[in-house]
Design an enzyme around this catalytic site. Structure first.
Site, PDB file in Angstrom:
ATOM      1  N   LYS A 193     -16.801  -6.910   5.224  1.00  0.00           N
ATOM      2  CA  LYS A 193     -15.559  -7.377   5.837  1.00  0.00           C
ATOM      3  C   LYS A 193     -15.556  -7.082   7.333  1.00  0.00           C
ATOM      4  CE  LYS A 193     -12.357  -6.795   1.938  1.00  0.00           C
ATOM      5  NZ  LYS A 193     -11.107  -6.134   1.514  1.00  0.00           N
TER       6      LYS A 193
ATOM      7  N   ARG B 132      -2.258  -6.009  -8.138  1.00  0.00           N
ATOM      8  CA  ARG B 132      -1.156  -6.941  -7.911  1.00  0.00           C
ATOM      9  C   ARG B 132      -1.030  -7.941  -9.041  1.00  0.00           C
ATOM     10  NH1 ARG B 132      -3.559  -8.409  -2.183  1.00  0.00           N
ATOM     11  NH2 ARG B 132      -5.250  -8.518  -3.648  1.00  0.00           N
TER      12      ARG B 132
ATOM     13  N   SER C  33      -2.907  -7.755   2.795  1.00  0.00           N
ATOM     14  CA  SER C  33      -3.128  -7.651   4.239  1.00  0.00           C
ATOM     15  C   SER C  33      -3.487  -9.005   4.832  1.00  0.00           C
ATOM     16  CB  SER C  33      -4.246  -6.642   4.530  1.00  0.00           C
ATOM     17  OG  SER C  33      -3.863  -5.347   4.141  1.00  0.00           O
TER      18      SER C  33
ATOM     19  N   HIS D  18       0.840  -1.204   0.000  1.00  0.00           N
ATOM     20  CA  HIS D  18       0.000   0.000   0.000  1.00  0.00           C
ATOM     21  C   HIS D  18       0.875   1.254   0.000  1.00  0.00           C
ATOM     22  CE1 HIS D  18      -3.064  -2.677   2.201  1.00  0.00           C
ATOM     23  NE2 HIS D  18      -3.594  -2.424   1.018  1.00  0.00           N
TER      24      HIS D  18
END
Length: 166
Positions: free
Chosen positions: A43, A92, A130, A19
């Site tokens: 989440k 990514r 994460s 990040h």
């Protein structure tokens, strides 16, 4: 000339060096970058919203052109309130693209003044998420290369019974 303001939204649970890579590279393009922690009803986070905000603020404290904020609701509405027209998103892998593409199209459909800039992560962070960081930390693995020092310390607190976190 108006300021070029972008919003980098995410859950940041927790912020990683991947990040941070996107943030720092974004500063080469934008005058101001707002790192916006989303309240995501889908989440459940390890860190509270306030903890995430504190970790991000500590991580970017040396960059005055970065503002850290949080929002609820639609991203397009948040951007309008911030006078921002650009969403910055890190990718990514190809697997990230499909979902991000759909979100970008939806946001642009809701507000044609908004654009999304996709930035590929640096090769050294292409695998990092994460979720992976939390799993490695929970098992006591070395996370020095994955997160800022303040996040490492916070993860030690969250996983006090982990075999070890160097």
């Amino acid at each position: 000339m108006s300021k070029r303001i972008a919003v980098y939204p995410g859950s940041f649970d927790p912020i990683t060096n991947g990040h941070l890579d996107i943030i720092l590279r974004g500063l080469n393009i934008f005058d101001e970058l707002i790192v916006a922690v989303a309240h995501n009803v889908a989440k459940t986070g390890l860190f509270s919203i306030d903890e995430r905000l504190d970790l991000i603020r500590e991580t970017v404290k040396d960059y005055p052109q970065v503002r850290v904020d949080t929002f609820k609701g639609l991203l397009v509405d948040y951007l309008t309130r911030q006078n921002a027209r650009i969403v910055l998103r890190g990718l990514r892998a190809v697997s990230d693209f499909e979902n991000e593409f759909q979100l970008a199209q939806m946001n642009h459909t809701m507000n044609t003044q908004l654009e999304t800039l996709f930035m590929m992560t640096s090769v050294s962070y292409g695998y990092l998420s994460s979720s992976i960081v939390k799993e490695v930390a929970a098992w006591g693995g070395d996370i020095d290369d994955f997160v800022p020092p303040c996040v490492k310390d916070a993860l030690k607190t969250k996983f006090p019974d982990a075999p070890r976190i160097d």
